[in-house]
Design a protein around this motif. Structure first.
Motif, PDB file in Angstrom:
ATOM      1  N   MET A 113      -4.887   2.316   2.752  1.00 29.00           N
ATOM      2  CA  MET A 113      -3.944   3.435   2.779  1.00 29.00           C
ATOM      3  C   MET A 113      -4.009   4.177   4.105  1.00 29.00           C
ATOM      4  O   MET A 113      -2.992   4.606   4.654  1.00 29.00           O
ATOM      5  CB  MET A 113      -4.249   4.392   1.626  1.00 29.00           C
ATOM      6  CG  MET A 113      -3.937   3.836   0.242  1.00 29.00           C
ATOM      7  SD  MET A 113      -4.350   5.014  -1.062  1.00 29.00           S
ATOM      8  CE  MET A 113      -3.171   6.341  -0.711  1.00 29.00           C
TER       9      MET A 113
ATOM     10  N   SER B 110      -1.682  -7.399   0.973  1.00 31.67           N
ATOM     11  CA  SER B 110      -1.634  -6.137   0.227  1.00 31.67           C
ATOM     12  C   SER B 110      -1.515  -6.400  -1.274  1.00 31.67           C
ATOM     13  O   SER B 110      -2.120  -5.690  -2.084  1.00 31.67           O
ATOM     14  CB  SER B 110      -0.473  -5.270   0.713  1.00 31.67           C
ATOM     15  OG  SER B 110       0.780  -5.909   0.528  1.00 31.67           O
TER      16      SER B 110
ATOM     17  N   MET C  13       0.823  -1.205   0.000  1.00 32.53           N
ATOM     18  CA  MET C  13       0.000   0.000   0.000  1.00 32.53           C
ATOM     19  C   MET C  13       0.862   1.261   0.000  1.00 32.53           C
ATOM     20  O   MET C  13       0.398   2.335  -0.385  1.00 32.53           O
ATOM     21  CB  MET C  13      -0.934   0.015   1.220  1.00 32.53           C
ATOM     22  CG  MET C  13      -1.895  -1.160   1.299  1.00 32.53           C
ATOM     23  SD  MET C  13      -2.918  -1.352  -0.169  1.00 32.53           S
ATOM     24  CE  MET C  13      -3.878   0.136  -0.086  1.00 32.53           C
TER      25      MET C  13
ATOM     26  N   THR D 261      -3.616  -5.889   5.377  1.00 35.22           N
ATOM     27  CA  THR D 261      -2.474  -5.333   4.639  1.00 35.22           C
ATOM     28  C   THR D 261      -1.469  -4.639   5.565  1.00 35.22           C
ATOM     29  O   THR D 261      -0.309  -4.471   5.182  1.00 35.22           O
ATOM     30  CB  THR D 261      -2.945  -4.314   3.579  1.00 35.22           C
ATOM     31  OG1 THR D 261      -3.588  -3.212   4.226  1.00 35.22           O
ATOM     32  CG2 THR D 261      -3.893  -4.957   2.588  1.00 35.22           C
TER      33      THR D 261
END
Length: 829
Positions: free
Chosen positions: A184, A806, A86, A238
């Protein structure tokens, strides 16, 4: 088909161009190679120096650092490149623009995306994007260096956009956007902003449920919610590398409140939470009346230190006391004075100002908007204000602090104003959309416009009256200022005259900024009126309002992040240049000792960590055992404790010149030693009290809980017994030992059971917490090799999960977005 596709995408490309241009123009010194002179980032440079140097030299991931607080995990500082893909999205979405252009650009793009999902008119989207990004709080935190916080604030609208899109029936694309934005958000890892985002998402979910219940669409709601739950879970996976590390680490830090001491706590011990101390956590609580800064930037006096002009009341008072004009000008040029008179006892770098026009449009939206979204946005707004007030609304916030899950892990309640900063913009845009979309009659709109104008104008007048008749213009800093000026200006009476003049400057600022806000509101109201009366086309009116919003916010922002905030690389690194004292100490060939710098605030400054293995440092998440050691021993300069921490050098101010000088401590114990005696303490309190008088070179105090590992062990240390460090690394230490009898070795290393392992001649050995904060080992007679390795299994497990999940998430996002784009193209043929 090609023409339709271009026609659809060109406005978005134009918006991107506007955002990019605005961010670049605002941060134009970056184009000259300059950087923002951020105080907090200098601390980060100091904190991370050892870990970064180790990674660059060895390629091995640094998991521990000895450059701060005598040793701590480097999880919250630097661990080298992660496996979470990410991270690539940060620079892809921001077009790899330099800092801080990238953050302002991301904030505009994120809000623009949300307003597109809400299907607002083009210039309303642009206006909202600009308003959100340039909220004064955002540029202030950029200026001081809160980088991860700003990245996560910028991503909050994108998370909402994905969720709203999913609830609107775009299940796969909505879930994919939610997973990407949330991934994110978590990757950038400002936990307090993530927490506030979760509160906002919870309000949205409740609102969506109520709406689905009323519309008899519960199956669709639950289907969408299920997909969103999967998207959220994948987003969390992630970042499992950082999340698992932090989850484990938190239990040993101030944020986890695991201190075993009850010394000097009295009744407080009965109310101790599982997180931060409530008094510490509620530093920077926004005042209830201070919330007027959202409408009037100078309502509470702006920042705690700012320059005054030579025409100010303060300057005139100085001259009336006989100070020459040239000297007054020089003083004001060099000295920043506290105009701030708000409720935050620790002061502030500046107000949270969302814009007078945005506040006016927010009020208009409350009068016009009928959508169910209005209610969850209002709920988020109310929650934001309540949390931001902290100790100033204690009867609610104290309960939340002790009962709301995880809330007691965070401090600085004023940060919660990021919630109304977002909702004011969204609802403000919605109010303008109601004006533009033709759903209301002209008469109704003119009536609501007049009401909104009266309410907002009344609020401005109300804030002025509240301050003049109830709050006043005195500041908590005035007492110190009186003491300072009494010595410099010939007595306390003169000092009080200067403070009264300062209060007049605060009052003048309030009136000036109130009038300023009224003017911008009038401009927006006039543009709307002109549109409704067919005296101005919509596009022109929208451009006028957008330009006014941008001018309003940028003028205020320039008080905090401006050309003076940027410096060249050489100037930025000047603070990281070693002093003569640092240079003298670094000539020592010993690879591992500690330094205590007493020329700074040692426990709030990480700059010494740039050069040395530091007794002090800066971190909001110190290990509890070390904070206890600071409070009860180091702050009292207990030399036995400082010696056991291998404090080989002190940096102190020279008595004549005031410049830092190095003093060698010949009594530092070194890296490890055998003790002659073990004292058993019945509890942690006794263990800490024993350190008050214990000669830690000859004896060690150990909590009785470790009797199982040591049993009836008796330690011996002859005159030739020695432990010698043979190899140093942050993650691994090697020693040789010699003792003719079984002995107990004390290592000048901070105890941390979540990953440190000991081996004697390759065989595992129990690490015993010794002298409250150090590590101890039972070492058999003879010559041996001792290794200590930091091998936290959570780190390696998390890295694997983050890398796989991810990669999977990004592939899914590409496939889903690609399929949606293909369907859109196919449908336009």
């Amino acid at each position: 088909m090609k023409q339709n596709w271009l026609k659809a995408i060109l406005p978005h490309l134009a918006a991107i161009g506007i955002f990019l241009l605005l961010a670049v123009m605002y941060c134009s010194p970056v184009l000259e190679g300059k950087v923002v002179n951020q105080a907090d980032m200098k601390n980060v440079e100091g904190m991370a120096k050892e870990a970064k140097d180790y990674y660059e030299a060895t390629g091995e991931r640094p998991l521990w650092t000895n450059s701060m607080f005598s040793g701590m995990p480097s999880y919250v500082i630097y661990t080298g490149p992660g496996t979470n893909k990410m991270g690539y999205m940060n620079w892809v979405i921001t077009l790899k623009t330099p800092f801080p252009i990238n953050m302002l650009f991301l904030a505009m793009m994120s809000m623009y995306l949300l307003l597109c999902i809400l299907d607002f008119k083009y210039w309303i989207r642009v206006m909202g994007a600009i308003a959100f990004a340039f909220c004064s709080y955002n540029v202030i935190i950029i200026d001081v260096g809160h980088v991860t916080k700003m990245f996560d604030i910028a991503l909050m609208p994108a998370v909402l956009a994905g969720i709203i899109l999913t609830y609107r029936g775009k299940l796969l694309t909505g879930a994919a956007l939610t997973a990407l934005a949330t991934g994110m958000l978590i990757y950038n890892n400002h936990l307090q902003i993530i927490y506030y985002t979760l509160i906002m998402v919870a309000c949205l979910a409740v609102g969506a449920f109520v709406h689905a219940l009323r519309e008899k669409q519960l199956p669709q709601f639950f289907k969408a919610s299920g997909l969103l739950a999967i998207a959220g879970a994948l987003a969390v996976l992630t970042s499992m590398d950082s999340l698992l590390m932090l989850r484990e680490y938190t239990d040993y830090t101030m944020r986890g409140s695991k201190s075993e001491l009850t010394l000097d706590q009295g009744d407080v011990a009965q109310k101790k939470s599982t997180g931060l101390d409530i008094e510490y956590a509620y530093d920077w609580s926004y005042g209830k009346a201070e919330s007027g800064t959202l409408l009037i930037p100078g309502y509470a006096g702006n920042s705690s230190g700012q320059k005054l002009s030579t025409t100010s009341h303060f300057a005139e008072q100085m001259q009336s006391l006989g100070v020459p004009a040239a000297q007054v000008e020089q003083f004001l040029d060099q000295q920043k004075l506290p105009l701030y008179y708000g409720a935050q006892s620790k002061g502030t770098s500046g107000p949270v100002y969302v814009g007078a026009i945005i506040c006016f449009l927010f009020v208009l939206s409350l009068l016009l908007v009928k959508s169910w979204h209005k209610w969850w946005l209002i709920a988020v707004t109310v929650v934001g204000f309540i949390l931001a007030w902290g100790k100033n609304l204690a009867f609610i916030n104290d309960f939340l602090f002790y009962h709301l899950p995880l809330y007691n892990k965070f401090r600085a309640p004023a940060q919660a104003l990021v919630l109304p900063s977002l909702t004011f913009v969204v609802l403000g845009c919605w109010g303008l959309q109601e004006v533009a979309d033709g759903k209301h009659t002209k008469a109704e709109l003119l009536k609501k416009l007049k009401q909104a104008l009266l309410i907002t104008g009344g609020a401005i007048i109300g804030f002025i009256l509240i301050t003049n008749f109830f709050v006043g213009f005195s500041s908590a800093s005035d007492a110190n200022m009186i003491s300072y000026f009494a010595q410099a200006m010939g007595g306390e009476e003169n000092a009080k005259l200067l403070i009264r003049a300062l209060e007049k400057d605060r009052s003048s600022l309030l009136l000036k900024d109130s009038f300023r806000s009224a003017i911008f509101i009038a401009i927006a109201a006039a543009a709307i009126w002109a549109f409704l009366e067919n005296k101005m086309k919509w596009q022109v009116a929208a451009l006028v309002i957008t330009a006014a919003v941008a001018i309003d916010l940028l003028q205020v922002d320039r008080n905090y992040l401006n050309s003076e905030s940027f410096v060249d690389d050489m100037s930025y690194m000047q603070a990281m240049q070693p002093s003569p004292a640092d240079q003298q100490i670094k000539q020592d060939p010993d690879p591992y000792y500690r330094v205590f710098n007493l020329t700074t605030a040692p426990f709030d400054d990480a700059s010494p960590s740039y050069f040395h293995k530091n007794i002090g440092g800066y971190s909001p998440a110190k290990l509890w055992i070390y904070q206890d050691l600071i409070t009860h021993q180091i702050s009292k300069q207990n030399m036995h404790v400082l010696n056991m921490l291998n404090t080989k050098y002190f940096i102190v101010p020279d008595q004549k010149s005031g410049q830092p000088i190095a003093q060698r401590n010949p009594d530092a114990y070194g890296n490890a030693w055998f003790v002659k005696d073990i004292i058993w303490a019945p509890d942690a309190n006794t263990e800490m009290k024993t350190l008050d008088y214990l000669n830690t070179r000859d004896s060690a105090v150990i909590d009785k809980r470790f009797t199982q590992q040591l049993g009836n062990f008796k330690t011996h240390a002859d005159s030739a017994a020695v432990i010698k460090l043979t190899k140093y690394g942050p993650n691994k230490l090697e020693y040789t030992t010699h003792n003719t009898q079984d002995g107990f070795g004390v290592f000048s290393e901070i105890y941390y059971p979540a990953g440190w392992k000991a081996f004697i001649d390759g065989q595992p050995a129990d690490i015993i917490r010794t002298d409250y904060a150090l590590r101890g080992l039972k070492i058999p007679a003879g010559d041996h090799k001792v290794e200590m390795r930091f091998e936290p299994t959570t780190v390696f497990t998390g890295l694997k999960i983050a890398g796989i999940s991810s990669t999977l998430l990004l592939l899914l996002v590409v496939v889903i977005f690609g399929w949606a784009f293909y369907k859109e193209l196919a449908g336009s043929r």
